[in-house]
Design a protein around this motif. Structure first.
Motif, mmCIF file in Angstrom:
data_model
loop_
_atom_site.group_PDB
_atom_site.id
_atom_site.type_symbol
_atom_site.label_atom_id
_atom_site.label_comp_id
_atom_site.label_asym_id
_atom_site.label_seq_id
_atom_site.Cartn_x
_atom_site.Cartn_y
_atom_site.Cartn_z
ATOM 1 N N TYR A 13 0.759 -1.408 0.149
ATOM 2 C CA TYR A 13 -0.059 -0.072 -0.029
ATOM 3 C C TYR A 13 0.378 0.960 -0.560
ATOM 4 O O TYR A 13 0.847 2.541 -0.801
ATOM 5 C CB TYR A 13 -0.767 -0.190 0.937
ATOM 6 C CG TYR A 13 -1.582 1.387 1.794
ATOM 7 C CD1 TYR A 13 -2.343 1.667 1.212
ATOM 8 C CD2 TYR A 13 -1.319 2.249 2.877
ATOM 9 C CE1 TYR A 13 -3.321 2.814 1.022
ATOM 10 C CE2 TYR A 13 -2.582 3.129 2.578
ATOM 11 C CZ TYR A 13 -3.205 3.317 1.862
ATOM 12 O OH TYR A 13 -3.837 4.848 1.907
ATOM 13 N N LEU A 14 1.683 1.136 1.192
ATOM 14 C CA LEU A 14 2.989 2.340 1.256
ATOM 15 C C LEU A 14 3.363 2.763 -0.178
ATOM 16 O O LEU A 14 4.851 3.676 -0.559
ATOM 17 C CB LEU A 14 4.106 1.998 2.157
ATOM 18 C CG LEU A 14 3.261 2.650 3.338
ATOM 19 C CD1 LEU A 14 3.728 2.025 4.432
ATOM 20 C CD2 LEU A 14 2.382 4.126 3.866
ATOM 21 N N ASP A 15 3.596 1.054 -0.699
ATOM 22 C CA ASP A 15 5.009 1.568 -2.237
ATOM 23 C C ASP A 15 3.860 1.780 -3.457
ATOM 24 O O ASP A 15 4.522 1.802 -4.713
ATOM 25 C CB ASP A 15 5.206 0.037 -2.471
ATOM 26 C CG ASP A 15 6.045 0.135 -1.625
ATOM 27 O OD1 ASP A 15 6.578 0.753 -1.042
ATOM 28 O OD2 ASP A 15 6.445 -1.674 -1.666
ATOM 29 N N GLY A 16 2.611 2.183 -3.281
ATOM 30 C CA GLY A 16 1.360 2.206 -4.251
ATOM 31 C C GLY A 16 1.330 0.860 -5.434
ATOM 32 O O GLY A 16 1.574 1.314 -6.279
ATOM 33 N N ARG A 23 -6.679 -1.313 -2.778
ATOM 34 C CA ARG A 23 -5.886 -0.317 -1.908
ATOM 35 C C ARG A 23 -7.270 0.711 -1.230
ATOM 36 O O ARG A 23 -7.116 0.968 0.001
ATOM 37 C CB ARG A 23 -5.694 0.641 -3.152
ATOM 38 C CG ARG A 23 -5.382 2.179 -2.264
ATOM 39 C CD ARG A 23 -4.884 2.969 -3.511
ATOM 40 N NE ARG A 23 -5.324 3.162 -4.002
ATOM 41 C CZ ARG A 23 -5.384 3.097 -5.735
ATOM 42 N NH1 ARG A 23 -4.582 3.088 -5.816
ATOM 43 N NH2 ARG A 23 -6.358 4.248 -6.574
ATOM 44 N N ALA A 24 -8.735 0.005 -1.965
ATOM 45 C CA ALA A 24 -9.591 0.704 -1.249
ATOM 46 C C ALA A 24 -10.127 -0.156 0.792
ATOM 47 O O ALA A 24 -10.429 -0.010 0.912
ATOM 48 C CB ALA A 24 -10.829 0.502 -2.381
ATOM 49 N N GLN A 25 -9.815 -1.047 -0.042
ATOM 50 C CA GLN A 25 -10.667 -2.375 1.199
ATOM 51 C C GLN A 25 -9.564 -1.304 2.469
ATOM 52 O O GLN A 25 -9.809 -1.823 3.593
ATOM 53 C CB GLN A 25 -9.999 -3.551 1.056
ATOM 54 C CG GLN A 25 -10.770 -4.618 -0.216
ATOM 55 C CD GLN A 25 -10.242 -5.691 -0.862
ATOM 56 O OE1 GLN A 25 -9.573 -6.416 0.027
ATOM 57 N NE2 GLN A 25 -10.866 -6.191 -1.241
ATOM 58 N N VAL A 26 -7.905 -0.961 2.243
ATOM 59 C CA VAL A 26 -6.689 -1.124 3.170
ATOM 60 C C VAL A 26 -7.256 -0.183 3.995
ATOM 61 O O VAL A 26 -7.104 0.221 4.688
ATOM 62 C CB VAL A 26 -5.750 -0.738 2.502
ATOM 63 C CG1 VAL A 26 -4.749 -0.203 3.730
ATOM 64 C CG2 VAL A 26 -5.044 -2.624 2.022
ATOM 65 N N GLU A 27 -8.123 0.707 2.850
ATOM 66 C CA GLU A 27 -8.114 2.565 3.115
ATOM 67 C C GLU A 27 -9.301 2.402 4.409
ATOM 68 O O GLU A 27 -9.917 3.236 5.125
ATOM 69 C CB GLU A 27 -8.070 3.353 1.751
ATOM 70 C CG GLU A 27 -6.778 3.884 1.804
ATOM 71 C CD GLU A 27 -6.693 4.887 0.317
ATOM 72 O OE1 GLU A 27 -8.314 4.817 -0.763
ATOM 73 O OE2 GLU A 27 -5.606 5.045 -0.544
ATOM 74 N N SER A 28 -9.885 1.216 3.249
ATOM 75 C CA SER A 28 -11.619 1.271 4.362
ATOM 76 C C SER A 28 -10.860 0.891 5.425
ATOM 77 O O SER A 28 -11.815 1.400 6.648
ATOM 78 C CB SER A 28 -12.370 0.564 3.578
ATOM 79 O OG SER A 28 -13.566 -0.024 4.560
#
Lengths: 175, 193
Positions: A13-16, A23-28
């Motif tokens: 996630y941090l690496d993009g 990504r949406a799941q992690v941000e959620s």
């Protein structure tokens, strides 16, 4: 997504490097989890901190030394007289010399002459011509076989080195 | 248009020394930086880098572009570095090759100029970072260095370490977690900046 599942993806996630869905799941998850949010912030700071470690580069003599090592290594690896160019010349000379020797043998001339004539003495002359030719062929065969052995040994040595560098053909699937 | 590593290596295989020079130019610095971070000894890192390029050159006739050139290059480097680190540990009989800062060194410097003081602080920070990374288990250390400093993707690092990408994911997370704990004071200071 729980914390453990999120943690598995935090570095990517941090690496993009996550796709939009993950990504949406992690941000959620981060939106609802303070601990994971703090971890992400600390990982970012850690990444910036690690940037400070910049080691030395190569010395100015690096390329020269490498060139010398390659030269000495390949020289010791295969003697100059076993270089392909030398071997091709040697092989050509050997073939020419052998050919000339065979051609210039009296027995060959006799056999040629006998082959043209059809006199009753022809079979005897033909046998006489074959005997010295047979002795020469055996010598040459031995010489050629010896040369072949040298060539094969040189190639085998080279292959051993190369094989040792290549390592196992397939990587293992698991740790 | 720049040639790919595989194209260059195939030219080297065909006897083109100039293509080897291009590869050397391309990977000399990254390789030495990697080895320097692995063995923490510039002279040894340079020696190992020479050995890596020498091995690549010797293996040129057998080269087949079935994997990325950098995977092959860094795999050779990783194996050499890990062996060198193990040998050094056995010789020295210690678990770390890092030099220690002399006790009292700071106190002896009376009113140092600001730039010198700042330099010392930075050196100390870097020393702590180096120690923290060096103290990681071998695979975690390799994974962090390749990931952080060489921007390699997971598949490539996993190939170099002979593990799956999911195993690598866990490996990297554990490594960064350990570093976060060991460097907590510096990390928190960094966060405040």
């Amino acid at each position: 997504m729980n914390c453990q599942q999120a943690n598995e993806l935090l570095i990517e996630y941090l690496d993009g490097r996550l796709d939009a869905d993950r990504r949406a799941q992690v941000e959620s998850h981060l939106a609802t989890c303070v601990a994971c949010r703090e971890r992400v912030a600390e990982f970012r700071a850690l990444s910036a901190l690690l940037e400070e470690w910049q080691p030395e580069g190569p010395s100015p003599a690096f390329d020269t030394r490498l060139a010398e090592r390659i030269e000495s290594s390949t020289a010791s690896w295969r003697p100059a007289w076993l270089q392909p160019a030398y071997l091709a010349v040697v092989a050509a000379v050997v073939l020419i010399v052998v050919g000339l020797m065979l051609w210039s043998r009296p027995g060959i001339e006799q056999r040629s002459a006998v082959a043209v004539k059809t006199t009753p003495a022809a079979p005897q002359a033909n046998v006489q011509a074959r005997e010295p030719q047979s002795e020469l062929s055996q010598e040459e065969r031995i010489q050629l076989l010896e040369n072949l052995a040298v060539l094969e040994n040189a190639q085998t040595l080279e292959d051993l080195d190369v094989l040792s560098e290549m390592g196992p053909p397939k990587a293992k699937k698991k740790l | 248009m720049a040639q790919t590593d595989a194209e260059l290596m195939l030219r080297v295989k065909a006897g083109d020394a100039a293509s080897f020079a291009v590869l050397l130019e391309r990977y000399r610095n990254p390789l030495i930086h990697f080895l320097n971070r692995m063995v923490q000894d510039p002279a040894m890192a340079e020696e190992l880098a020479q050995e890596v390029f020498l091995r690549v050159y010797k293996a040129r006739r057998r080269y087949v572009p079935d994997a990325r050139f950098t995977t092959w290059l860094f795999k050779i480097a990783t194996n050499l570095a890990l062996n060198a680190v193990r040998d050094t540990r056995v010789e020295r009989g210690t678990s770390s090759s890092l030099e220690e800062v002399e006790p009292g060194a700071v106190a002896r410097l009376r009113d140092p100029p600001r730039s010198a003081e700042r330099e010392m602080i930075e050196q100390e920070r870097v020393r702590r970072i180096r120690e923290a990374v060096t103290a990681l288990p071998e695979k975690q250390r390799v994974a962090v260095i390749l990931h952080k400093y060489h921007d390699m993707d997971y598949a490539q690092i996993a190939q170099i370490l002979n593990c799956s990408t999911s195993a690598l994911r866990s490996l990297l997370f554990r490594a960064y977690e350990t570093l976060r704990e060991r460097l907590r004071a510096l990390v928190e200071a960094e966060e405040r900046i």
